[in-house]
Design an enzyme around this catalytic site. Sequence first.
Site, PDB file in Angstrom:
ATOM      1  N   TYR A  84     -21.602   4.182  -4.086  1.00  0.00           N
ATOM      2  CA  TYR A  84     -22.725   4.546  -4.953  1.00  0.00           C
ATOM      3  C   TYR A  84     -23.047   3.417  -5.927  1.00  0.00           C
ATOM      4  CZ  TYR A  84     -25.793   7.130  -8.057  1.00  0.00           C
ATOM      5  OH  TYR A  84     -26.891   7.524  -8.797  1.00  0.00           O
ATOM      6  N   LYS A 102       0.855  -1.182   0.000  1.00  0.00           N
ATOM      7  CA  LYS A 102       0.000   0.000   0.000  1.00  0.00           C
ATOM      8  C   LYS A 102       0.892   1.232   0.000  1.00  0.00           C
ATOM      9  CE  LYS A 102      -4.553   0.691   0.288  1.00  0.00           C
ATOM     10  NZ  LYS A 102      -5.595  -0.098  -0.398  1.00  0.00           N
ATOM     11  N   GLY A 162     -21.089   5.983   3.238  1.00  0.00           N
ATOM     12  CA  GLY A 162     -20.154   6.362   2.187  1.00  0.00           C
ATOM     13  C   GLY A 162     -20.666   5.967   0.821  1.00  0.00           C
ATOM     14  N   VAL A 163     -21.052   6.954   0.012  1.00  0.00           N
ATOM     15  CA  VAL A 163     -21.564   6.665  -1.341  1.00  0.00           C
ATOM     16  C   VAL A 163     -20.680   7.360  -2.381  1.00  0.00           C
ATOM     17  CG1 VAL A 163     -23.951   6.009  -0.917  1.00  0.00           C
ATOM     18  CG2 VAL A 163     -23.354   8.424  -0.866  1.00  0.00           C
ATOM     19  N   GLY A 164     -19.386   7.039  -2.300  1.00  0.00           N
ATOM     20  CA  GLY A 164     -18.431   7.513  -3.291  1.00  0.00           C
ATOM     21  C   GLY A 164     -18.404   6.579  -4.483  1.00  0.00           C
ATOM     22  N   ASN A 165     -17.234   6.414  -5.087  1.00  0.00           N
ATOM     23  CA  ASN A 165     -17.125   5.610  -6.302  1.00  0.00           C
ATOM     24  C   ASN A 165     -17.657   4.194  -6.128  1.00  0.00           C
ATOM     25  OD1 ASN A 165     -15.990   7.627  -7.843  1.00  0.00           O
ATOM     26  ND2 ASN A 165     -13.887   7.021  -7.436  1.00  0.00           N
ATOM     27  N   VAL A 166     -17.314   3.554  -5.019  1.00  0.00           N
ATOM     28  CA  VAL A 166     -17.743   2.173  -4.779  1.00  0.00           C
ATOM     29  C   VAL A 166     -19.114   2.134  -4.117  1.00  0.00           C
ATOM     30  CG1 VAL A 166     -17.209   0.031  -3.569  1.00  0.00           C
ATOM     31  CG2 VAL A 166     -15.380   1.322  -4.675  1.00  0.00           C
TER      32      VAL A 166
END
Length: 350
Positions: free
Chosen positions: A191, A80, A185-189
């Site tokens: 959502y 990482k 959390g509704v970001g890229n993943v």
Amino acid sequence: MSVFSHPEFDNHEQLAFFCDEETGLQAIIAVHNTNLGPALGGCRMWDYASDEEALRDVLRLSKGMTYKSALANLKLGGGKSVILGDPRKHKTEDLLAAMGRFLERTGDQYIAAEDSGTSVPDLQVMNRYTNNVAGVTERTGIDGLPCNGDPSPATAYGTFVGLKTAVKYKLGTDDLTGLKVAIQGVGNVGYRLAKHLKMAGAELFVTDIHDEQVRLAVTELDATAVSQSDILSLDVDVLAPCALGAVLNDATIPRIKAKVIAGAANNMLAHARHDQMLLDHGILYAPDYVVNAGGIIDIYYERIGHEHNAVRAHIETIADTLNEIFQRSDNSGRPTGEIANILAEERFMK
């Protein structure tokens, strides 16, 4: 504190620090284990409260990638990288170029991919200076549509597969119609996961640190907006954390009413003991690094020769892995996270 005595240090093979005065770049790369292959893991950019917080994050996340790749049956190790700074304020093309040069200096033991605070275009800038990046090739996505290399659709689909598997095991149904799911959390993943769930008939409750993402989910998916302070304690069937980690802790677990936890966030457990705490509360925890492995599977196939039908089929094996973990947990009385770790170690410690 010495790195070697850091509580999150787990015989990591390599740890590299980089500072570029001209661009302001401050970054850390951690390689945990390369027994199965080169370390692959996201490059995260985050406004950490301290250097110690950044170090803790990169050590934990790199170890998690070793376990994730092993349980996904990939010939990859775990690594990482983190960039210290607010991606909305401090990210510049020059800073990303400096990160690319840093990746090149550290050799071919670590391959960077997209993560929180970085995007495919960001990785493409880095790719001008190093080949040690992945997830930047235009190809056919798992849905059969053109894809610019973004692994988020694959991560979201894998999370959906994992969530369905956990619901079937705990609640005894394949039908998600009317299932109440709280998504943190509704970001890229997050959502995209919400879209899969909406199509399956689920009722959605969402929150995010960015109001525009919440408004999008409310408008497009008929989701119900919830405050960040209330999302974990809603009276729902499933809790799907899809933001940052350590959300399952002493303070939050007693408040959780959901019977299933399955989401895309990394390192949901604040401490290993919270795995047992969830079991004691009768909550089925689908270990995060099993559930969110779709993205790493997608990127692996990009490197060995991408075929979207093969990627989709491989992602769907997440269900088999989870069922083995759940069954072993029931048979032994040990928590699911502990069982997942044992299963992963059986694979990468050979």
